[in-house]
Design an enzyme around this catalytic site. Sequence first.
Site, PDB file in Angstrom:
ATOM      1  N   GLU A 321       0.683  -1.091  -0.039  1.00 12.49           N
ATOM      2  CA  GLU A 321       0.056  -0.152   0.002  1.00 12.49           C
ATOM      3  C   GLU A 321       0.914   1.264  -0.126  1.00 12.49           C
ATOM      4  OE1 GLU A 321      -3.908  -1.447   2.654  1.00 12.49           O
ATOM      5  OE2 GLU A 321      -2.145  -1.000   3.709  1.00 12.49           O
TER       6      GLU A 321
HETATM    7  C1  TNX Z   1      -4.431  -4.096   5.048  1.00 13.90           C
HETATM    8  S1  TNX Z   1      -2.325  -6.563   4.612  1.00 13.90           S
HETATM    9  C2  TNX Z   1      -2.987  -3.864   5.608  1.00 13.90           C
HETATM   10  C3  TNX Z   1      -2.576  -3.668   6.874  1.00 13.90           C
HETATM   11  C4  TNX Z   1      -4.138  -3.083   7.688  1.00 13.90           C
HETATM   12  C5  TNX Z   1      -4.863  -4.490   7.311  1.00 13.90           C
HETATM   13  C6  TNX Z   1      -6.171  -4.347   8.032  1.00 13.90           C
HETATM   14  C7  TNX Z   1      -1.359  -5.439   4.501  1.00 13.90           C
HETATM   15  C8  TNX Z   1      -0.349  -6.024   3.850  1.00 13.90           C
HETATM   16  N1  TNX Z   1      -1.961  -4.074   4.742  1.00 13.90           N
HETATM   17  O1  TNX Z   1      -1.987  -2.141   6.784  1.00 13.90           O
HETATM   18  O2  TNX Z   1      -3.651  -3.065   9.123  1.00 13.90           O
HETATM   19  O3  TNX Z   1      -5.072  -4.313   5.978  1.00 13.90           O
HETATM   20  O4  TNX Z   1      -6.790  -5.538   7.855  1.00 13.90           O
END
Ligand code: TNX
Length: 507
Positions: A321
Site C-alpha cells: 500500500e
Molecule cells: C491491510 S495487509 C494492510 C494493513 C492493515 C490491514 C487491516 C497489508 C499488507 N496491509 O496495513 O492493517 O489491511 O486488515
Amino acid sequence: MKNKYLILLLTFSMLACEELPESHLEQLAFLPIVKNVLPTGEHFKLDKTIGISFDKEDTLLLPLVDVLKQRWELAVGNTLEIKAARQQIIMQRSSELEQEAYRISIERKKILLEASTGEGFFRAIKTLEQMILLQSFNIDAIAGFTLPTGVIMDSPRFAYRGTMLDVSRHFFSVEDLKRYIDLLAFYKINFLHLHLSDDQGWRIEIKKWPKLTTIGGSTQVGGGKGGYYTQEEYSDIVAYAEKNFITIVPEIDLPGHTNAALASYPELNCDGIAPPLYTGTDVGFSSLCVDKDITFTFMKEVIAEISALTPGPYFHIGGDESHSTKKEDYNRFIDAAQAMVHANGKTTMGWDEIQSTPLLPQTIAHFWYNEKNAKNAIAQGNKILMSPASLAYLDMKYNDSTKLGLTWAGKISVKHGYDWDPATLVEGISEANILGIEAPLWSETIEDFDDLAYLAFPRLLGYAEIGWANPDQKDWETYKNRLVQHGKILKKKGVNFYASPLVPWED
Ligand code: TNX
C-alpha cells in the site's frame, strides 16, 4: 525401510489387541491432526516416578530433556527423573526421520521419542503434552491416569506455518508475546512475524536512530501510550521463541506505512518537515522520500541493526500500500532494500506488491490480496507465502455481531477460515510454489491480550492444521469435534476465545 517398519508394527498391534482398550490413541483430539496413528490397545500407567534416559553426550538432547521435564511436570504433576525406573521415557536420535518429523512409540512401560533434530523432538514433546492434557479429560476412575499405547508418526506438510502480530497499531508487551509464543508452540506453529513499524508506531529500538522509538514509539491507535522493545527485549523475545522452535520474522514496513519514522526525523521527509504523530487507522498516505540519500542510509542502518539481532533467515520489508510513492521510486526502493537485506545475510520477504520489480531468486512474495501479483512473483521463479486476506486474516470479524475486528476482506467464521486449501485456492498456484501459510493479526481494533486471543482463537488452530496436515486429513466434522476438546484446554490455560456456535462446545 519405512514399509517394513509399518508391517512389523501392524503385526505387533494385531497381536497386542487381545486386551480390551480403555481408550484409543487414534481417538485423541490432536490439533493439528497427526499423520499416522497405530493404536495397540494397551495403556502406559503413570507411576509416581518415571525415568528419562537419553545419550548424555548428545548436546542437542540436553535442553530438550529440560523442556520435556518441565512440560510433563506442568501437565501431569509428577516429576521425571534422569535415572532408570519401572516406567521409562527414552529420547533417541533417529537419522532416518526428516527435519521436523518425529515418532512416539508408547508401550506399557516405555515411551520412546524419536527424531533427528531438535525441532523434531520439540514437536514430539508438544504432541505428548497434548496427549496428556486431552487424556486428563478422560481419566478412568479405576485405572487412574494412563496414556493409550501405540505409535504416532508425524511430519508437517509445509515448512513455514506462521502467524503475524501487528505490534504497531497497538503495542503488546514482552510478556504478552511470550504467552502467545507458548500457545503457538503448542499448535506446532513455527514462525512468528512481528510487524514492528507502521504509521502509528515504531516499536524496536535502533541505536543510530533513537528518536524512532522515543518519538515514533510514543503512541498508538486511539492516542494511547504506545511502547517499544529495547534491543535487549527484542533479543529476549527472539531467544524465547527460539527455545520454542519458533523463528521470529521482523518486519519494517517500507517505503509506505512510515509516518512514525517521518514524524521522528524531519530529514526523512522530502519537504524536511516532520508530520505529526498519527493515531488513526487510514492507510496509504505516507512515504519515505526516495529522492534523498539519507533515506537509503536510514534504511541500510535499520536493516543492519535488526538483522544483527535476528538469527532467523528472513527480513520482511513490507512494501504494501505505498500509494504515496511514485511507481519508479517504489521499484528503485524495493531493489535497494532487497540488496541490503541480502548484504546482511538474510532473505527478503515482502507483501505481494514487491513483485513489480525484479525479485532476487530467494525473495518470498507474501500473498495477501492480489492474485496477479502472486502469479507474477511465481512467474519470476519465486515462492510465495499464503495469507489470503478473505480467508486467513485473523483481524476479520467472525460475523456481524463480533465487536472487535474489521470487515474489509469479508467475515471469516471458524468454518470458513478452516475450509480451504492453499494449493488449490488460486489457479496457477500449486504446492511447489508455496513456502507455507501465515495468518496475520492486524491490531487496529485490539488493545490487550484478551482481545488478541479472542480474534486468534480458535481460528489460528485451523491455520495450524492447514499448514501441518495432509489435505486429505482435513475435515470440518472431525475438526469441530476436536475443537471442543481444545476449548477445554484453552479454558484451562485461561485463554480467551470465541465460542463459535458452529462448534458443539461442552462446559
Ligand atoms: C491491510 S495487509 C494492510 C494493513 C492493515 C490491514 C487491516 C497489508 C499488507 N496491509 O496495513 O492493517 O489491511 O486488515
